[in-house]
Write a protein that holds these residues in place. Structure first.
Motif, PDB file in Angstrom:
ATOM      1  N   VAL A 160       0.853  -1.179   0.000  1.00  0.00           N
ATOM      2  CA  VAL A 160       0.000   0.000   0.000  1.00  0.00           C
ATOM      3  C   VAL A 160       0.891   1.232   0.000  1.00  0.00           C
ATOM      4  N   ASP A 161       0.674   2.132  -0.969  1.00  0.00           N
ATOM      5  CA  ASP A 161       1.479   3.355  -1.022  1.00  0.00           C
ATOM      6  C   ASP A 161       0.948   4.381  -0.022  1.00  0.00           C
ATOM      7  N   ARG A 162       1.626   5.510   0.077  1.00  0.00           N
ATOM      8  CA  ARG A 162       1.253   6.552   1.043  1.00  0.00           C
ATOM      9  C   ARG A 162      -0.069   7.215   0.730  1.00  0.00           C
ATOM     10  N   LEU A 202       7.044   3.863   0.418  1.00  0.00           N
ATOM     11  CA  LEU A 202       7.547   5.041   1.118  1.00  0.00           C
ATOM     12  C   LEU A 202       8.132   6.127   0.226  1.00  0.00           C
ATOM     13  N   GLY A 203       8.316   5.848  -1.050  1.00  0.00           N
ATOM     14  CA  GLY A 203       9.011   6.782  -1.928  1.00  0.00           C
ATOM     15  C   GLY A 203       8.179   7.983  -2.354  1.00  0.00           C
ATOM     16  N   SER A 204       8.856   8.906  -3.011  1.00  0.00           N
ATOM     17  CA  SER A 204       8.160  10.053  -3.609  1.00  0.00           C
ATOM     18  C   SER A 204       7.462   9.577  -4.878  1.00  0.00           C
ATOM     19  N   ARG A 205       6.490  10.356  -5.336  1.00  0.00           N
ATOM     20  CA  ARG A 205       5.698   9.939  -6.492  1.00  0.00           C
ATOM     21  C   ARG A 205       5.468  11.126  -7.419  1.00  0.00           C
ATOM     22  N   TYR A 218       7.560   6.188  -8.910  1.00  0.00           N
ATOM     23  CA  TYR A 218       7.925   6.248  -7.500  1.00  0.00           C
ATOM     24  C   TYR A 218       9.450   6.186  -7.433  1.00  0.00           C
ATOM     25  N   ALA A 219      10.047   6.951  -6.530  1.00  0.00           N
ATOM     26  CA  ALA A 219      11.512   6.980  -6.415  1.00  0.00           C
ATOM     27  C   ALA A 219      11.916   7.011  -4.948  1.00  0.00           C
TER      28      ALA A 219
END
Length: 93
Positions: free
Chosen positions: A6-8, A43-46, A58-59
């Motif tokens: 599950v992403d943020r 947890l990465g940026s998107r 996502y990175a």
């Protein structure tokens, strides 16, 4: 077999065995880093793709990647299904 995370933003993203095989075959640097690929989505940026509003990148940075790589990028499609398309390592300075 498939893995999900599950992403943020509350999206459940699936990594299928077929997609993991594609990633591991095409990017030897990520073999053994499946957990890090999933962590990148969790947890990465998107950022949204400019040409396709259903695709996101996502990175996330990692200090333990081989060959001087510093980040993992993961490409995800959010509609109609939510799944990982591919992932690749990147060197950011």
């Amino acid at each position: 077999m498939a893995w999900s995370v599950v992403d943020r933003w509350g999206n459940t993203i699936v990594l299928t065995n077929e997609r993991w095989a594609h990633i591991a075959e095409g990017h030897w640097e990520l073999r053994g880093f499946r957990d890090e690929v999933l962590m990148t989505v969790r947890l990465g940026s998107r950022s949204q793709d400019r040409r396709d509003s259903t695709k996101y990148r996502y990175a996330r940075s990692f200090s333990n990647l081989p060959a001087g790589y510093t980040h993992i990028n993961v490409i995800v499609r959010l509609q109609p299904a939510q799944f990982i398309i591919t992932a690749y390592p990147k060197r950011n300075r």
